[in-house]
Design a protein around this motif. Structure first.
Motif, short mmCIF file in Angstrom:
data_model
loop_
_atom_site.label_atom_id
_atom_site.label_comp_id
_atom_site.label_asym_id
_atom_site.label_seq_id
_atom_site.Cartn_x
_atom_site.Cartn_y
_atom_site.Cartn_z
N ARG A 1 1.34 -11.22 -3.24
CA ARG A 1 1.16 -10.34 -2.10
C ARG A 1 1.05 -11.17 -0.83
O ARG A 1 0.59 -12.30 -0.86
N GLY B 1 4.17 0.76 -7.07
CA GLY B 1 2.87 0.20 -6.70
C GLY B 1 2.02 -0.11 -7.92
O GLY B 1 1.38 -1.16 -8.00
N LEU B 2 2.06 0.80 -8.91
CA LEU B 2 1.28 0.61 -10.13
C LEU B 2 1.72 -0.66 -10.86
O LEU B 2 0.90 -1.47 -11.32
N LEU C 1 4.70 -4.26 -2.07
CA LEU C 1 3.96 -3.05 -1.71
C LEU C 1 4.27 -2.60 -0.28
O LEU C 1 4.41 -1.41 -0.03
N CYS C 2 4.39 -3.57 0.63
CA CYS C 2 4.75 -3.19 2.01
C CYS C 2 6.13 -2.56 2.03
O CYS C 2 6.38 -1.60 2.77
N ASP D 1 6.18 -8.17 1.24
CA ASP D 1 5.99 -8.09 -0.21
C ASP D 1 6.33 -6.72 -0.77
O ASP D 1 6.65 -5.79 -0.03
N PHE E 1 0.54 -3.68 -9.05
CA PHE E 1 -0.91 -3.83 -9.19
C PHE E 1 -1.25 -4.39 -10.57
O PHE E 1 -2.01 -5.35 -10.69
N ASP E 2 -0.67 -3.82 -11.61
CA ASP E 2 -1.01 -4.23 -12.98
C ASP E 2 -0.57 -5.66 -13.27
O ASP E 2 -1.26 -6.40 -13.96
N SER F 1 7.48 5.74 -5.69
CA SER F 1 6.76 4.71 -4.93
C SER F 1 5.42 4.39 -5.60
O SER F 1 4.99 3.24 -5.66
N HIS F 2 4.77 5.43 -6.14
CA HIS F 2 3.51 5.23 -6.86
C HIS F 2 3.72 4.33 -8.07
O HIS F 2 2.94 3.40 -8.32
N PRO G 1 -8.79 -10.54 -2.08
CA PRO G 1 -9.34 -9.70 -3.14
C PRO G 1 -9.41 -8.24 -2.69
O PRO G 1 -9.55 -7.95 -1.50
N MET G 2 -9.30 -7.34 -3.67
CA MET G 2 -9.32 -5.91 -3.38
C MET G 2 -10.63 -5.48 -2.72
O MET G 2 -11.70 -5.96 -3.10
#
Lengths: 105, 158
Positions: A94, A84-85, A31-32, A29, A88-89, A80-81, A99-100
């Motif tokens: 994923r 990721g953001l 993020l990975c 995915d 996430f938003d 990369s941040h 769940p987180m």
């Protein structure tokens, strides 16, 4: 001697960037994938520029190479941040959507 | 911070005094300035400058080691691990009590070290959300951050 060192550094950097590219294809995915890109790209470009520096020796271009290394090291993790953001938003799909894990609960 | 500016100033003066300016001369000037600041430490306003510089150096070494380990980890993950062995998830990490600058440094370190990337800092600067590729034991991930980075960053920012 310097040629061997240059070759090792540049080839090592190129191989790491190749690993980053394979990671983008292989990992499941967004993020990975950004894991692979953030780390392997940073060190890969760092090694390649270092190889260039060793090859050139102490010269006018040394300072420019140092600046290039500095900006690469500073900007790649930010990119990369941001990826990721975004993931996430928007809650993008994923791998093993769980769940987180929240320490506040 | 003030001491660092003085140190830089001494290095620049040293560079201007030398007959052949180069980056090596600048480095020597910086070391001379650092030694001077170390000698006159007790009279200056920030008496812990030398300690902080050594803490920063130690932290940079630790960071470099972690960065290399992260790259070996990425190579292993990308080339040899199957999808089924990955257990990624989001993990939160408590950063309340840190200054924004320290949170920035911490998030940067998280991005470049084994198995984790920064995803988000909440608007009130109290929680860092990170994504770990092996999130089966979030407590271990948080403990590692505490042990390796939080302590290292605080040792030279305060």
């Amino acid at each position: 001697m310097i040629e061997v060192l240059t070759a090792i550094l540049v080839l090592g950097g190129a191989l790491l960037i190749l690993v980053a590219a394979i990671g983008v294809l292989r990992l499941p995915d967004v993020l990975c994938r950004s894991h692979a890109v953030a780390k392997a790209m940073t060190l890969g470009i760092f090694l390649m520029l270092l190889g260039l520096w060793v090859h050139q020796g102490e010269s006018q271009s040394a300072l420019k190479i140092l600046l290039a290394i500095f900006f690469q090291l500073v900007t790649i993790p930010v990119a990369s941040h941001l990826i990721g953001l975004l993931a996430f938003d928007h809650d993008l799909p994923r791998w093993r959507h769980r769940p987180m894990d929240d320490h506040r609960k | 911070m003030k001491s660092f500016v003085i140190n830089l100033l001494i290095a620049v003066i040293w560079l201007l005094l030398s007959s052949e300016p180069s980056s090596g001369v600048f480095a020597v000037g910086f070391l001379v300035g650092f030694a001077l600041l170390g000698v006159f430490q007790s009279v200056l306003e920030s008496p812990d400058y030398v300690r902080r510089v050594f803490a920063l150096g130690r932290f940079l070494l630790v960071f470099a080691g972690e960065f290399l380990a992260a790259n070996l980890n990425v190579i292993r993950t990308v080339l040899f691990r199957s999808r089924d062995s990955l257990h990624p998830n989001f993990i939160t990490y408590d950063v309340s009590g840190l200054r924004p600058m320290e949170i920035l440094l911490l998030s940067y370190c998280v991005s470049l070290t084994p198995g984790s990337t920064t995803v988000k800092v909440t608007d009130d600067f109290t929680t860092l959300v990170l994504h770990a590729i092996d999130a089966d034991d979030p407590r271990e991930v948080r403990a590692r951050l505490d042990r390796v980075f939080r302590r290292g960053i605080l040792s030279f920012t305060r």
